[in-house]
Design a protein around this motif. Sequence first.
Motif, mmCIF file in Angstrom:
data_model
loop_
_atom_site.group_PDB
_atom_site.id
_atom_site.type_symbol
_atom_site.label_atom_id
_atom_site.label_comp_id
_atom_site.label_asym_id
_atom_site.label_seq_id
_atom_site.Cartn_x
_atom_site.Cartn_y
_atom_site.Cartn_z
ATOM 1 N N LEU A 59 0.805 -1.221 0.000
ATOM 2 C CA LEU A 59 0.000 0.000 0.000
ATOM 3 C C LEU A 59 0.838 1.272 0.000
ATOM 4 O O LEU A 59 0.452 2.277 -0.616
ATOM 5 C CB LEU A 59 -0.921 0.012 1.221
ATOM 6 C CG LEU A 59 -1.922 -1.128 1.325
ATOM 7 C CD1 LEU A 59 -2.632 -1.085 2.677
ATOM 8 C CD2 LEU A 59 -2.910 -1.091 0.184
ATOM 9 N N LEU A 60 1.961 1.256 0.699
ATOM 10 C CA LEU A 60 2.785 2.456 0.850
ATOM 11 C C LEU A 60 4.239 2.051 1.034
ATOM 12 O O LEU A 60 4.543 1.224 1.885
ATOM 13 C CB LEU A 60 2.335 3.260 2.076
ATOM 14 C CG LEU A 60 3.202 4.456 2.463
ATOM 15 C CD1 LEU A 60 3.107 5.564 1.419
ATOM 16 C CD2 LEU A 60 2.807 4.991 3.830
ATOM 17 N N GLN A 61 5.104 2.621 0.225
ATOM 18 C CA GLN A 61 6.541 2.433 0.398
ATOM 19 C C GLN A 61 7.181 3.799 0.530
ATOM 20 O O GLN A 61 6.765 4.755 -0.126
ATOM 21 C CB GLN A 61 7.160 1.686 -0.783
ATOM 22 C CG GLN A 61 6.702 0.262 -0.898
ATOM 23 C CD GLN A 61 7.257 -0.437 -2.122
ATOM 24 O OE1 GLN A 61 8.038 0.113 -2.881
ATOM 25 N NE2 GLN A 61 6.826 -1.670 -2.315
ATOM 26 N N SER A 62 8.210 3.872 1.364
ATOM 27 C CA SER A 62 8.921 5.137 1.533
ATOM 28 C C SER A 62 10.378 4.845 1.843
ATOM 29 O O SER A 62 10.785 4.769 2.985
ATOM 30 C CB SER A 62 8.297 5.964 2.658
ATOM 31 O OG SER A 62 8.372 5.274 3.893
ATOM 32 N N ASP A 113 14.149 8.165 0.101
ATOM 33 C CA ASP A 113 13.548 9.510 0.130
ATOM 34 C C ASP A 113 12.413 9.692 -0.870
ATOM 35 O O ASP A 113 12.102 10.817 -1.263
ATOM 36 C CB ASP A 113 14.609 10.592 -0.102
ATOM 37 C CG ASP A 113 15.620 10.644 1.024
ATOM 38 O OD1 ASP A 113 15.221 10.412 2.188
ATOM 39 O OD2 ASP A 113 16.794 10.925 0.755
ATOM 40 N N ILE A 114 11.791 8.615 -1.317
ATOM 41 C CA ILE A 114 10.674 8.699 -2.267
ATOM 42 C C ILE A 114 9.474 7.974 -1.684
ATOM 43 O O ILE A 114 9.582 6.835 -1.226
ATOM 44 C CB ILE A 114 11.043 8.081 -3.632
ATOM 45 C CG1 ILE A 114 12.236 8.823 -4.251
ATOM 46 C CG2 ILE A 114 9.846 8.102 -4.581
ATOM 47 C CD1 ILE A 114 12.801 8.165 -5.487
ATOM 48 N N LEU A 115 8.333 8.628 -1.707
ATOM 49 C CA LEU A 115 7.084 8.042 -1.229
ATOM 50 C C LEU A 115 6.343 7.441 -2.417
ATOM 51 O O LEU A 115 6.190 8.107 -3.448
ATOM 52 C CB LEU A 115 6.231 9.139 -0.579
ATOM 53 C CG LEU A 115 5.228 8.643 0.427
ATOM 54 C CD1 LEU A 115 5.765 8.940 1.813
ATOM 55 C CD2 LEU A 115 3.949 9.361 0.222
ATOM 56 N N ARG A 116 5.913 6.201 -2.279
ATOM 57 C CA ARG A 116 5.194 5.503 -3.351
ATOM 58 C C ARG A 116 3.854 5.026 -2.800
ATOM 59 O O ARG A 116 3.814 4.278 -1.829
ATOM 60 C CB ARG A 116 6.017 4.325 -3.846
ATOM 61 C CG ARG A 116 7.321 4.739 -4.507
ATOM 62 C CD ARG A 116 8.261 3.538 -4.706
ATOM 63 N NE ARG A 116 9.472 3.940 -5.382
ATOM 64 C CZ ARG A 116 10.562 4.388 -4.766
ATOM 65 N NH1 ARG A 116 10.583 4.478 -3.448
ATOM 66 N NH2 ARG A 116 11.625 4.734 -5.464
ATOM 67 N N LEU A 117 2.768 5.458 -3.437
ATOM 68 C CA LEU A 117 1.417 5.078 -3.018
ATOM 69 C C LEU A 117 0.929 3.904 -3.857
ATOM 70 O O LEU A 117 0.980 3.950 -5.086
ATOM 71 C CB LEU A 117 0.465 6.261 -3.180
ATOM 72 C CG LEU A 117 0.794 7.488 -2.342
ATOM 73 C CD1 LEU A 117 0.008 8.685 -2.834
ATOM 74 C CD2 LEU A 117 0.521 7.217 -0.886
ATOM 75 N N ASP A 123 -2.608 9.040 4.788
ATOM 76 C CA ASP A 123 -3.898 8.378 4.598
ATOM 77 C C ASP A 123 -4.044 8.209 3.091
ATOM 78 O O ASP A 123 -3.830 9.167 2.339
ATOM 79 C CB ASP A 123 -5.062 9.235 5.094
ATOM 80 C CG ASP A 123 -4.962 9.584 6.571
ATOM 81 O OD1 ASP A 123 -4.260 8.879 7.313
ATOM 82 O OD2 ASP A 123 -5.583 10.584 6.972
ATOM 83 N N GLY A 124 -4.390 7.026 2.635
ATOM 84 C CA GLY A 124 -4.508 6.811 1.201
ATOM 85 C C GLY A 124 -5.720 5.977 0.856
ATOM 86 O O GLY A 124 -6.214 5.192 1.668
ATOM 87 N N GLU A 125 -6.181 6.162 -0.374
ATOM 88 C CA GLU A 125 -7.321 5.399 -0.867
ATOM 89 C C GLU A 125 -7.136 5.154 -2.354
ATOM 90 O O GLU A 125 -6.710 6.046 -3.094
ATOM 91 C CB GLU A 125 -8.614 6.181 -0.645
ATOM 92 C CG GLU A 125 -9.831 5.485 -1.226
ATOM 93 C CD GLU A 125 -11.108 6.311 -1.091
ATOM 94 O OE1 GLU A 125 -12.114 5.735 -0.671
ATOM 95 O OE2 GLU A 125 -11.077 7.521 -1.416
ATOM 96 N N MET A 126 -7.418 3.933 -2.775
ATOM 97 C CA MET A 126 -7.512 3.621 -4.195
ATOM 98 C C MET A 126 -8.928 3.121 -4.418
ATOM 99 O O MET A 126 -9.361 2.144 -3.807
ATOM 100 C CB MET A 126 -6.518 2.573 -4.648
ATOM 101 C CG MET A 126 -6.659 2.243 -6.137
ATOM 102 S SD MET A 126 -5.536 0.975 -6.704
ATOM 103 C CE MET A 126 -4.081 1.953 -7.012
ATOM 104 N N GLU A 162 6.477 9.613 -5.908
ATOM 105 C CA GLU A 162 6.629 8.980 -7.209
ATOM 106 C C GLU A 162 5.291 8.956 -7.928
ATOM 107 O O GLU A 162 4.282 8.525 -7.375
ATOM 108 C CB GLU A 162 7.148 7.556 -7.052
ATOM 109 C CG GLU A 162 7.344 6.850 -8.390
ATOM 110 C CD GLU A 162 7.946 5.474 -8.211
ATOM 111 O OE1 GLU A 162 9.179 5.371 -8.162
ATOM 112 O OE2 GLU A 162 7.164 4.509 -8.098
ATOM 113 N N ARG A 163 5.284 9.421 -9.166
ATOM 114 C CA ARG A 163 4.074 9.376 -9.981
ATOM 115 C C ARG A 163 3.893 7.949 -10.476
ATOM 116 O O ARG A 163 4.778 7.386 -11.103
ATOM 117 C CB ARG A 163 4.211 10.337 -11.148
ATOM 118 C CG ARG A 163 2.989 10.382 -12.002
ATOM 119 C CD ARG A 163 3.010 11.397 -13.093
ATOM 120 N NE ARG A 163 4.325 11.920 -13.408
ATOM 121 C CZ ARG A 163 4.551 12.786 -14.363
ATOM 122 N NH1 ARG A 163 3.582 13.228 -15.094
ATOM 123 N NH2 ARG A 163 5.763 13.216 -14.600
ATOM 124 N N PRO A 164 2.738 7.336 -10.204
ATOM 125 C CA PRO A 164 2.546 5.934 -10.575
ATOM 126 C C PRO A 164 2.301 5.709 -12.062
ATOM 127 O O PRO A 164 2.219 4.578 -12.501
ATOM 128 C CB PRO A 164 1.327 5.516 -9.745
ATOM 129 C CG PRO A 164 0.603 6.770 -9.472
ATOM 130 C CD PRO A 164 1.627 7.866 -9.434
#
Length: 122
Positions: free
Chosen positions: A47-50, A53-57, A81-84, A104-106
Amino acid sequence: MGYPPEEIVSHIREVIAKRGLPNGMFSYGGGGLENSAAVPGTVNEMLLQSYEDILRLFPCWNPAWDASFHGLRAFGAFVVDGEMKGGEIRAVIRSEKGRPLTLERPGEGYAVYRGDEVIPLS
């Protein structure tokens, strides 16, 4: 790593069915509390990686599966807080220390908002 999320979830279900105990622990024939970190830790990373220094949703989540999370902590003193839903990602990211955020842009077709303001992506 590009590993299919469907296979990861299938393996998680297998681990729960074969090794799960009524108290939420897992039996691996050794160890203790640390054995119970594998399932929630895996889901958290899907769900979330960080790191770096990069946050990935939702970096390893099937866009066809709706999911949400609340209050996950990310490297750099961020709370997320995230939602897909329907393949669309929405998130609220709070900085506790005012550090720069690299997100990071997915893929293409995504926009980042600050309130109602669209932030240009480069």
